[in-house]
Design a protein around this motif. Structure first.
Motif: not given
Length: 216
Positions: A105-134
């Motif tokens: 996920k990503a994050y952003m903090g901002s300033e505004s006239s009514v105070g500090y604003v925090d926001v976190i993005s949605n989560e993205v997923e990427v399939n990378v097959p596991a269980g394989r040899t080096a």
């Protein structure tokens, strides 16, 4: 009407399936759906250990921003209701996650006239097959690098073709002599021969790599 800014981050990725060595492009749409302006926006992406940021790959609203690093902090002056800011950057997949899925996920903090604003993005997923040899991951990484070299050779070949066509057009228009035309053709012919030799080397390399893990 809310008395606080309505700030959001939509995160997207250009691939849902990848292997080690692949390049992923993350796109972030930073929006403020309120009349309250936010300023001094501090954007950061919490990348997982399975990917590495590609240096100088950040763009903001289509403009390249060399030197910016989202794993540290990217500062945006302001985010208003006039329209979203689109931020992109690339990462390279360097290893699989034990679960077979890379998330972040990503994050952003901002300033505004009514105070500090925090926001976190949605989560993205990427399939990378596991269980394989080096060994298997190393093989795939080498194959990926060969594919990149093939792509670069194709680009050079295209440029040489364009150069010959431009020379022929210039000759027909009387801008260059037949001697100059022949010299350009000879230069292009030499370049094409070198490309053919490199192509042969890459094919031999690919044939050897395919059998890399047969003894594992």
């Amino acid at each position: 009407m809310s008395d606080r800014p309505n700030v959001s981050i939509l995160k997207e990725v250009d691939k849902t399936d990848a292997v080690v060595g692949d390049i992923l492009t993350y796109t972030f749409t930073l929006s403020n759906d309120s009349p309250i302006e936010v300023t001094n926006c501090k954007f950061k992406d919490f990348l997982s250990d399975e990917v590495a940021f590609v240096p100088n790959s950040v763009t903001i609203d289509g403009e390249s921003k060399p030197g910016e690093d989202p794993t540290k902090v990217i500062t945006l002056d302001q985010l208003s209701i006039e329209g979203p800011i689109v931020l992109t950057f690339q990462v390279e997949v360097i290893k699989p996650h034990p679960s077979g899925v890379i998330k972040n996920k990503a994050y952003m903090g901002s300033e505004s006239s009514v105070g500090y604003v925090d926001v976190i993005s949605n989560e993205v997923e990427v399939n990378v097959p596991a269980g394989r040899t080096a060994c298997e991951w190393s093989r795939d990484l080498i194959i990926h690098s060969i594919a990149q070299e093939e792509k670069e050779l194709a680009t050079v070949l295209y440029i040489e073709g364009e150069k010959i066509q431009a020379a022929v057009n210039s000759f027909r228009a009387g801008r260059i002599t037949v001697t100059e035309l022949l010299a350009i053709n000879q230069s292009a012919k030499s370049a094409v021969q070198q490309i053919a030799n490199l192509e042969k080397e890459l094919k031999n390399k690919l044939n050897k790599v395919k059998d890399l893990c047969c003894g594992c």
